[in-house]
Design an enzyme around this catalytic site. Sequence first.
Site, PDB file in Angstrom:
ATOM      1  N   GLU A 279       1.829   5.288   1.842  1.00 46.72           N
ATOM      2  CA  GLU A 279       1.044   5.425   0.616  1.00 46.72           C
ATOM      3  C   GLU A 279       1.008   4.100  -0.123  1.00 46.72           C
ATOM      4  O   GLU A 279       2.039   3.425  -0.233  1.00 46.72           O
ATOM      5  CB  GLU A 279       1.687   6.426  -0.356  1.00 46.72           C
ATOM      6  CG  GLU A 279       1.724   7.862   0.068  1.00 46.72           C
ATOM      7  CD  GLU A 279       2.400   8.719  -1.011  1.00 46.72           C
ATOM      8  OE1 GLU A 279       2.384   8.347  -2.199  1.00 46.72           O
ATOM      9  OE2 GLU A 279       2.974   9.749  -0.641  1.00 46.72           O
TER      10      GLU A 279
ATOM     11  N   GLU B   1       9.012  11.975  -0.157  1.00 44.23           N
ATOM     12  CA  GLU B   1       9.824  11.128  -1.048  1.00 44.23           C
ATOM     13  C   GLU B   1      11.111  11.831  -1.491  1.00 44.23           C
ATOM     14  O   GLU B   1      11.321  12.079  -2.689  1.00 44.23           O
ATOM     15  CB  GLU B   1       9.012  10.678  -2.255  1.00 44.23           C
ATOM     16  CG  GLU B   1       7.854   9.767  -1.882  1.00 44.23           C
ATOM     17  CD  GLU B   1       7.155   9.154  -3.097  1.00 44.23           C
ATOM     18  OE1 GLU B   1       7.288   9.703  -4.199  1.00 44.23           O
ATOM     19  OE2 GLU B   1       6.474   8.132  -2.922  1.00 44.23           O
TER      20      GLU B   1
END
Length: 678
Positions: A309, A152
């Site tokens: 995710e 991320e």
Amino acid sequence: MSSSRPTRPAIRYGGDYNPEQWPRETWREDIELMKQARINLVSVGIFSWVLLEPREGEYEFGWLDEIMGLLADAGIDVDLGTPTAAPPAWFWKKYPDSHPVTREGVRLGGGSRGMVSPSSPEYRRAATAITEQLARRYAQHPALAMWHVHNEYGAPVSESYDGHSVAAFQQWLRQRYGTLDELNAAWGTLFWGQCYGEWSQIDAPRLAATVSNQAQRLDFRRFTSDALLACYIAERDVIRRYTPDVPVTTNFMATNCLAADYWRWAREVDVVSNDHYLVAERADNHILLAMDADLTRSLAGGAPWVLMEHSTGAVNWQPRNIAKRAGELARNSMSHLARGADAIMFFQFRASRFGAEKFHSAMLPHAGTGTRIWREVCELGSTLETLADVAGSRVHARVGMLWDTESFWAQDLDWHPSIELDHRERIEAYYRALWELGVTVDFAHPSADLSGYDLVIAPSLYLVTPESAANLEGYVAGGGRLLVSYFSGIVDGTDAVYPGAAPGALREVLGVEIHEFLPLHEGELVTLDDGSTGAVWADDLHPTTARVLASYTSGPAAGAPAITENAHGSGTAWYVSTRLDGEDLAQLVAAVLSRSGIDADAAHPGLEIVERRSADTVYRFLINHTNADIEVSAGESPVTVPAGQVRVVRDPVHPEGTQHEWSTRHAPDSAPHVKEDV
Ligand code: GLA
């Protein structure tokens, strides 16, 4: 996705796996349980830099060799992480200048995770060194199926105001503008006497006494996205030298991260992957999920993508971490699958006992295998096996919605005509209206080829470059249809107002001129003569070539046009100068869809219908978000979708124009509600 072994299941299923948090006895149990849940891919090593390199230049791979071997033996593939989102304590001690600095001047400490100054040369060197060690060691490993670079990028910190970043920003500006005259002109530095005489005088736009130069802030966001991307590319290029055939990705946060201009990033990954978490408290969180998935698919250019995710239940970082209700993890997963994901992954496999995320749900909760979550995880694994043939099929949308990160950046700057101007709010409102009408949407950059869409929607697009303006004009002139909401096309790529009346970039295509913005008071509503009600905004609007569809009957623009339609070339462009919501917005969108030849189906609120198509099969995903059964009929084959459940119907592809029409109705005597729990 590459596959090291011949017979791999087509839909990938699994999650982040952090074996380093557990004793070795647990590893074998984990793998047995993964097999039970039909897990076939796990992301390993994402936060394990200090275990792999406990001292600078000293490497220990024993534990990773062991777990990779166990996974390979079990037939479970590995999405191998580069651990560069969490540098070790030795790194911080030795290279303190790599700590990021906030706009307010606070130097952020270690003992956590997240971004380093993306412009730190020491970080770049250390990150590529550990990446090279991993790539070399595991290049031929039978479990290696994909690379997961970093984690991320941009979260939780993206911009850094440290010394390395300032120097790199100056360099970036030299490349962008060439001369200081160009830069001074682009930034409008004559305003408040900010002109620069030397490159070294230019600072990052750190907190100042009042509003900073807005073009400078916009460029600093561009620079930051590029600096983060350069970190990714440096690691990716090392990996490619060792494993040119293994796909490399980094996990995006499609609608939830404005640090990275993902249209540019998407070109650099081999497969787009995305993390998505519900905003648990919002009743429409399943619609926001669909929007995020649609943007992810669009970033992937329509190709299948990886849901890297999401969560089986509650997260741990929202104000109230509401648990998912029975069936919700399957509905969420199937919505991602329906919208183009070929991999369904969770954070994380086994819940952590310690650390910041000990209250985050997992595939295997603290309470173990006797739980509803574990049962649902196993059921989902089995379901996905039965859907293997869906892999590779594609979603086709006829509506494109414009999404430009740069426009978000510019619109978020200070001192605009109303604090209620909210780009994202309008995107969500128009997206929700389309979702409720059963229309699947792609997202597109305003400079992209739009010719495949029957309708393009710009739900407030403040910044429009001259290139994008020409593209939109050409799209409409060539027969396209464009629906534009207020405060669009106002500034160019340097945040400078276009000359003449607004909306400068879209004046011609919309056939209107705005003489004055007329923002409304907080809570003020205005009425239109078509019966609808507006809020937040109105314009003093003057059609040039457009015709008026509705006018204001109250408020500061009473008597003036509110909604217009312009025939331009062979196409049509509509302009909506106020904030419409609920039924009013739904009616407007339905009317524009109908004018664009697109069927809307509002037969049942809460039933999500999405199609994926392969060469010979249409896969219809029917996701019932209500607490009542819904009957769907398609030609001869009615299907009941039980409350809260999902059905996937396969239909052979028929020759053009002879596909079944689908219609929906409630099962008799049911009184449906959308999402009773929220
Ligand atoms: C992010 C991170 C994960 C984890 C989850 C928790 O998506 O990538 O490491 O922290 O959030 O929701």
